[in-house]
Design a protein around this motif. Structure first.
Motif, PDB file in Angstrom:
ATOM      1  N   LYS A 209       5.651  66.822   7.117  1.00 43.93           N
ATOM      2  CA  LYS A 209       4.854  67.626   8.044  1.00 43.93           C
ATOM      3  C   LYS A 209       4.054  66.805   9.051  1.00 43.93           C
ATOM      4  CE  LYS A 209       5.944  71.655   6.269  1.00 43.93           C
ATOM      5  NZ  LYS A 209       6.698  72.646   7.062  1.00 43.93           N
ATOM      6  N   LEU A 210       3.158  65.949   8.572  1.00 47.93           N
ATOM      7  CA  LEU A 210       2.165  65.367   9.472  1.00 47.93           C
ATOM      8  C   LEU A 210       2.710  64.243  10.351  1.00 47.93           C
ATOM      9  CD1 LEU A 210       0.334  67.077   7.647  1.00 47.93           C
ATOM     10  CD2 LEU A 210      -1.351  65.237   7.798  1.00 47.93           C
ATOM     11  N   GLY A 211       3.808  63.612   9.936  1.00 52.70           N
ATOM     12  CA  GLY A 211       4.315  62.502  10.720  1.00 52.70           C
ATOM     13  C   GLY A 211       5.451  62.841  11.659  1.00 52.70           C
ATOM     14  N   ARG A 212       5.926  64.061  11.630  1.00 57.66           N
ATOM     15  CA  ARG A 212       7.135  64.397  12.393  1.00 57.66           C
ATOM     16  C   ARG A 212       6.906  64.332  13.910  1.00 57.66           C
ATOM     17  NH1 ARG A 212      11.262  66.181   9.202  1.00 57.66           N
ATOM     18  NH2 ARG A 212      12.428  66.802  11.061  1.00 57.66           N
ATOM     19  N   ASP A 213       5.722  64.704  14.334  1.00 60.97           N
ATOM     20  CA  ASP A 213       5.380  64.588  15.753  1.00 60.97           C
ATOM     21  C   ASP A 213       4.793  63.199  15.967  1.00 60.97           C
ATOM     22  OD1 ASP A 213       4.675  64.890  18.373  1.00 60.97           O
ATOM     23  OD2 ASP A 213       3.225  66.508  18.040  1.00 60.97           O
ATOM     24  N   LEU A 214       5.656  62.212  16.069  1.00 60.56           N
ATOM     25  CA  LEU A 214       5.234  60.813  16.047  1.00 60.56           C
ATOM     26  C   LEU A 214       4.142  60.472  17.073  1.00 60.56           C
ATOM     27  CD1 LEU A 214       8.077  60.728  14.522  1.00 60.56           C
ATOM     28  CD2 LEU A 214       8.220  58.381  15.316  1.00 60.56           C
ATOM     29  N   ASN A 216       1.821  62.136  18.360  1.00 55.30           N
ATOM     30  CA  ASN A 216       0.531  62.798  18.150  1.00 55.30           C
ATOM     31  C   ASN A 216      -0.027  62.606  16.748  1.00 55.30           C
ATOM     32  OD1 ASN A 216       0.213  64.003  20.783  1.00 55.30           O
ATOM     33  ND2 ASN A 216       1.922  65.350  20.247  1.00 55.30           N
ATOM     34  N   TYR A 217       0.570  61.699  15.963  1.00 56.06           N
ATOM     35  CA  TYR A 217       0.042  61.410  14.634  1.00 56.06           C
ATOM     36  C   TYR A 217      -1.224  60.557  14.774  1.00 56.06           C
ATOM     37  CZ  TYR A 217      -0.423  59.336   9.992  1.00 56.06           C
ATOM     38  OH  TYR A 217      -0.916  58.913   8.783  1.00 56.06           O
ATOM     39  N   ALA A 218      -2.347  61.091  14.305  1.00 53.86           N
ATOM     40  CA  ALA A 218      -3.634  60.390  14.410  1.00 53.86           C
ATOM     41  C   ALA A 218      -3.898  59.620  13.124  1.00 53.86           C
ATOM     42  CB  ALA A 218      -4.749  61.399  14.657  1.00 53.86           C
ATOM     43  N   TYR A 219      -4.399  58.401  13.276  1.00 52.63           N
ATOM     44  CA  TYR A 219      -4.662  57.550  12.110  1.00 52.63           C
ATOM     45  C   TYR A 219      -5.691  56.494  12.491  1.00 52.63           C
ATOM     46  CZ  TYR A 219      -1.685  54.150  14.499  1.00 52.63           C
ATOM     47  OH  TYR A 219      -1.154  53.277  15.406  1.00 52.63           O
ATOM     48  N   LEU A 220      -6.278  55.861  11.459  1.00 48.26           N
ATOM     49  CA  LEU A 220      -7.247  54.799  11.691  1.00 48.26           C
ATOM     50  C   LEU A 220      -6.611  53.419  11.614  1.00 48.26           C
ATOM     51  CD1 LEU A 220     -10.323  56.150   9.689  1.00 48.26           C
ATOM     52  CD2 LEU A 220      -9.928  56.217  12.157  1.00 48.26           C
ATOM     53  N   ASN A 221      -5.686  53.246  10.682  1.00 47.12           N
ATOM     54  CA  ASN A 221      -4.972  51.976  10.559  1.00 47.12           C
ATOM     55  C   ASN A 221      -3.599  52.263   9.980  1.00 47.12           C
ATOM     56  OD1 ASN A 221      -5.333  51.907   7.541  1.00 47.12           O
ATOM     57  ND2 ASN A 221      -7.482  51.663   8.146  1.00 47.12           N
ATOM     58  N   PRO A 226       3.130  47.995  13.941  1.00 49.71           N
ATOM     59  CA  PRO A 226       2.658  49.192  14.641  1.00 49.71           C
ATOM     60  C   PRO A 226       3.719  50.288  14.666  1.00 49.71           C
ATOM     61  CG  PRO A 226       3.374  47.562  16.234  1.00 49.71           C
ATOM     62  CD  PRO A 226       3.473  46.914  14.882  1.00 49.71           C
ATOM     63  N   PRO A 227       3.325  51.499  15.064  1.00 53.78           N
ATOM     64  CA  PRO A 227       4.299  52.592  15.081  1.00 53.78           C
ATOM     65  C   PRO A 227       5.390  52.378  16.126  1.00 53.78           C
ATOM     66  CG  PRO A 227       2.222  53.273  16.078  1.00 53.78           C
ATOM     67  CD  PRO A 227       1.977  51.936  15.463  1.00 53.78           C
ATOM     68  N   ASN A 228       6.575  52.881  15.796  1.00 56.73           N
ATOM     69  CA  ASN A 228       7.700  52.877  16.725  1.00 56.73           C
ATOM     70  C   ASN A 228       7.952  54.329  17.117  1.00 56.73           C
ATOM     71  OD1 ASN A 228      10.073  52.665  18.140  1.00 56.73           O
ATOM     72  ND2 ASN A 228      11.341  52.247  16.340  1.00 56.73           N
ATOM     73  N   TYR A 229       7.431  54.740  18.244  1.00 59.46           N
ATOM     74  CA  TYR A 229       7.500  56.140  18.631  1.00 59.46           C
ATOM     75  C   TYR A 229       8.908  56.569  19.028  1.00 59.46           C
ATOM     76  CZ  TYR A 229       2.434  55.994  18.426  1.00 59.46           C
ATOM     77  OH  TYR A 229       1.143  55.857  17.990  1.00 59.46           O
ATOM     78  N   ALA A 230       9.799  55.617  19.218  1.00 64.55           N
ATOM     79  CA  ALA A 230      11.198  55.941  19.484  1.00 64.55           C
ATOM     80  C   ALA A 230      12.032  55.959  18.202  1.00 64.55           C
ATOM     81  CB  ALA A 230      11.794  54.924  20.463  1.00 64.55           C
ATOM     82  N   TRP A 256       1.138  60.631   1.476  1.00 66.40           N
ATOM     83  CA  TRP A 256       0.853  59.575   2.440  1.00 66.40           C
ATOM     84  C   TRP A 256      -0.170  60.084   3.448  1.00 66.40           C
ATOM     85  CZ3 TRP A 256       6.397  57.851   4.268  1.00 66.40           C
ATOM     86  CH2 TRP A 256       6.811  56.723   3.537  1.00 66.40           C
ATOM     87  N   ALA A 257      -0.010  61.365   3.779  1.00 64.22           N
ATOM     88  CA  ALA A 257      -0.865  61.955   4.802  1.00 64.22           C
ATOM     89  C   ALA A 257      -1.132  63.406   4.454  1.00 64.22           C
ATOM     90  CB  ALA A 257      -0.210  61.855   6.173  1.00 64.22           C
ATOM     91  N   GLN A 258      -2.399  63.793   4.574  1.00 59.98           N
ATOM     92  CA  GLN A 258      -2.812  65.177   4.325  1.00 59.98           C
ATOM     93  C   GLN A 258      -4.071  65.419   5.139  1.00 59.98           C
ATOM     94  OE1 GLN A 258      -3.887  65.511   0.162  1.00 59.98           O
ATOM     95  NE2 GLN A 258      -5.477  63.968   0.320  1.00 59.98           N
ATOM     96  N   ASN A 259      -4.336  66.669   5.419  1.00 54.59           N
ATOM     97  CA  ASN A 259      -5.537  67.002   6.183  1.00 54.59           C
ATOM     98  C   ASN A 259      -6.716  67.252   5.257  1.00 54.59           C
ATOM     99  OD1 ASN A 259      -4.635  66.732   8.854  1.00 54.59           O
ATOM    100  ND2 ASN A 259      -3.499  68.655   8.696  1.00 54.59           N
ATOM    101  N   ILE A 260      -6.872  66.372   4.300  1.00 58.40           N
ATOM    102  CA  ILE A 260      -8.040  66.292   3.427  1.00 58.40           C
ATOM    103  C   ILE A 260      -8.477  64.827   3.447  1.00 58.40           C
ATOM    104  CG2 ILE A 260      -8.922  66.525   1.070  1.00 58.40           C
ATOM    105  CD1 ILE A 260      -8.250  69.203   2.319  1.00 58.40           C
ATOM    106  N   GLY A 261      -9.724  64.581   3.737  1.00 57.81           N
ATOM    107  CA  GLY A 261     -10.181  63.217   3.986  1.00 57.81           C
ATOM    108  C   GLY A 261     -10.619  62.426   2.781  1.00 57.81           C
TER     109      GLY A 261
END
Length: 353
Positions: A209-214, A216-221, A226-230, A256-261
């Protein structure tokens, strides 16, 4: 001191440099003869940094070297099975990083070849060499918890997708996401401490879910960035499952990623006399009751580096023939359960094992 065991390290990335290479160099009976990486510059840098060995690009070039006794396979997941099998057939002992392979079928082929060759094939389930984990296993086996009826594992982080768009998030390379990357360790601890009970059924759901829109994926580190948006993102970033075994029930929740901090990385062992919470990679607390009072105990103990213990154990089993708890015969059940969770999610039904 015994005969010098000459080793080749296949893959010169993070896990090789952090765990395998330093601990081979510490051992008086080990000598690294080759550093191998498809990016030869990484192998050459390892030769320079560690002041030993020879750099090679293609592992097939050293398969038939009669001086090589053992290899550490520290490559991306898609190469684990092929490289391990080739070295086993070449008469070498193998320590392959976790997961054993991308799929249960690949892990079964690795096990088959190990049986055919008789060489050591250990998998990098390093927590089986962790002091806390082994203390918990002993407490369970000695009856301190009474009947162990359920185990719950949580490996949830806020925004921790590694290497977005790279090997970690490409299913054809990694085999999966958070379940196969983090969950393999948690499931292995659960099975090891519980005495490797036979799994009966698995029901699971994996989400991407959270990483599919590469972009627009927000993260701190980002580890392995680094990310490969392609690049590609077709793996799970959240998973949940229920596993019935011949012993305790098992439930897991991983992200790996969830909207709970709030990160939650622990395992609860629930017994009818006492319970234990293990903080992953840390210490543990025992909860119980006696004479009408509730008890909470935090054991204090010294511990050693579990990666060093793992490498030392691998070298010892080569020298003595002892079969370690990390042998493919023992840990392949984790591959079976992970495959069943993915199959259950895809087929949207419970899987019988």
């Amino acid at each position: 001191m015994g005969k010098t065991i000459k080793v080749a390290v296949i893959g010169c990335g993070t896990i090789a440099r952090a765990a395998h290479i330093p601990n081979y160099l510490k051992h008086p009976d080990a000598e690294i003869k080759y550093f191998c990486d498809t990016d030869k510059k990484k192998a050459e840098q390892a030769v320079k940094d560690y002041e030993c060995g020879t750099a090679v690009e293609n592992y097939r070039d050293i398969l038939d070297d009669p001086e090589i006794d053992a290899v550490s396979v520290c490559t991306p997941n898609d190469a684990h099975a092929a490289i391990s099998i080739d070295f086993l057939r070449a008469g070498k002992h193998v320590l392959c990083e976790k997961p054993a392979a991308r799929t249960y079928a690949e892990a079964l082929e690795m096990q088959k070849v190990q049986h055919e060759t008789g060489k050591v094939l250990n998998i990098g389930v390093v927590n089986r060499f962790n002091k806390s984990v082994n203390m918990i296993k002993n407490l369970i086996e000695s009856g301190e918890l009474g009947e162990l009826y359920h185990i719950y594992a949580s490996f949830r982080a806020h925004r921790s997708i590694p290497g977005l768009g790279g090997a970690f998030t490409t299913k054809s390379i990694a085999g999966g996401g958070v379940l196969i990357d983090w969950g393999v360790h948690y499931l292995d601890i659960v099975m090891y401490c519980a005495g490797d009970p036979h799994p009966l059924t698995v029901s699971g759901q994996a989400y991407s879910k959270l990483g599919r829109d590469l972009p627009n994926y927000a993260y701190l580190n980002m580890w392995a960035g680094p990310p490969n948006y392609a690049g590609t993102y077709d793996v799970d970033d959240f998973v949940t499952a229920m596993i019935r075994t011949e012993g305790p029930g098992i439930t897991i929740n991983g992200a790996w990623a969830q909207n709970i901090g709030t990160p939650e990385t622990y395992i609860d062992f629930l017994g009818d006399k006492a319970g234990i919470r293990l903080q992953y990679g840390g210490d543990f607390t025992i909860y119980g009751a006696k004479d009408g009072a509730l008890l909470e105990t935090k054991p204090k103990y010294s511990s050693s580096d579990h990666f060093e213990n793992e490498i030392n154990g691998f070298l010892e089993c080569i020298q003595t023939g002892v079969k370690l708890p990390s042998h493919i015969d023992t840990v392949i059940v984790t591959s079976k359960m992970i495959q069943a969770i993915y199959d259950s999610s895809e087929q949207r039904r419970e899987i019988e094992l």
